[in-house]
Design an enzyme around this catalytic site. Sequence first.
Site, PDB file in Angstrom:
ATOM      1  N   LYS A  34     -52.172  10.710 -20.147  1.00 45.00           N
ATOM      2  CA  LYS A  34     -51.874  11.842 -21.033  1.00 45.00           C
ATOM      3  C   LYS A  34     -53.122  12.704 -21.240  1.00 45.00           C
ATOM      4  CE  LYS A  34     -52.652   8.643 -24.825  1.00 45.00           C
ATOM      5  NZ  LYS A  34     -52.092   7.860 -25.912  1.00 45.00           N
ATOM      6  N   ARG A 132     -45.973   5.872 -37.619  1.00 50.24           N
ATOM      7  CA  ARG A 132     -45.829   7.141 -36.916  1.00 50.24           C
ATOM      8  C   ARG A 132     -44.429   7.142 -36.314  1.00 50.24           C
ATOM      9  NH1 ARG A 132     -50.988   7.965 -33.012  1.00 50.24           N
ATOM     10  NH2 ARG A 132     -49.649   6.520 -31.883  1.00 50.24           N
ATOM     11  N   TYR A 255     -79.478  29.546 -33.701  1.00 49.45           N
ATOM     12  CA  TYR A 255     -78.679  30.084 -34.807  1.00 49.45           C
ATOM     13  C   TYR A 255     -79.039  29.412 -36.124  1.00 49.45           C
ATOM     14  CZ  TYR A 255     -75.336  32.638 -31.876  1.00 49.45           C
ATOM     15  OH  TYR A 255     -74.736  33.507 -31.025  1.00 49.45           O
TER      16      TYR A 255
END
Length: 357
Positions: A34, A132, A255
């Site tokens: 996946k 779930r 930054y």
Amino acid sequence: MRQATVIINQAALQYNLNRVKQLAPKSKIVSMVKANAYGHGIENSLSALAATDAFGVACLQEALEIRALGFKQPITLIEGVFSEAEMLIAVEQNLECMIHQQQQLDWLLQHQTAYQAQKLKVWIKLNSGMNRLGFKIDEIISVIQNLKAAGFECVLAMHFANADCDEHPLNEQQKQQFLQVRDACMPILASCCNSAAILKWPELHFDYVRPGVMLYGASPFADRSVHELDLKPVMTFNAAIMALNHIQTGEKVGYGSMVTAEKEMDIAVVSIGYGDGYPRAYIQPNSVVVNQKTLPLFGRVSMDMMTIDVTNQNVKLNDTVELWGEQRLVDDVAKASGTIGYELLCRLSNRPSRQIK
Ligand SMILES: *Cc1c(COP(=O)(O)O)cnc(C)c1O
């Protein structure tokens, strides 16, 4: 050309698959691919996983990608289908479905003849406490018995919420519920092990194991490295030094001017940033490897670049910088940035070029 490269070591992937075979010699292996094979790329990964028994994906789109590349192995949709239309496609493309709720069961029964004609197994998910997906223990036995009576070949499936954690009390509850349902439904195929459970509980391997992260050479455990588990990192994520600066005491970098040189320093600018998938957040000092030496980041990670401290180091323009791979483990980068290796692997952007080793 800007150097930002993801190299997939197919031999390492094969090695890790073999490790699963050694650990679970009696079980079939459903390799979890996946999320674009955990960010490694479906095409490059699947060709190295040819010896697996099956693949597991999260959704129909991922399964269709595999079929489009010509792989014929069984595929399990581990969350099942999301509509009746998807059930039809699943049957047509030979995809085994997880059933975790009533609606999916209705769709399955509506297409029972076609499903059974393809000899597809049905995976039925037990919710044993993760809360779930899945049927609760008091519903699942009749669901399975009805499916078996209707002629389906069933695989009882379950997923641990804390397999990575030795002493979690929920582990015992989940095991006991799984065993109880399995006993009540015998004969039935069974599957409950992800990577952590494969490594820890040989007695729970049963008919199918479902390794994911261990195939890719990352650790499912916070306190055990892939080296300790005898697994090999599959992905190497490299960039290069694109500029070198010498700065004076008191000068700042990057930054937010978050860091200040407390002495004269040499700073290397590396051709990688969060736009490539390198994490910007960190909770502990982080580092990279250049010429076999571990060197610290200095200043914030920006979108396309980051800066490292190379003071008194023998580095030059275009030197390769390993962000993670065999020397700097992805799990350690993840720890420094307050996440897990899984996430860093999956969320790489498609800007780095992909190569096979
Ligand atoms: C992702 C997944 C796995 C693999 O988990 P790892 O921890 O990566 O081994 C196994 N089973 C299911 C149901 C999954 O969703």
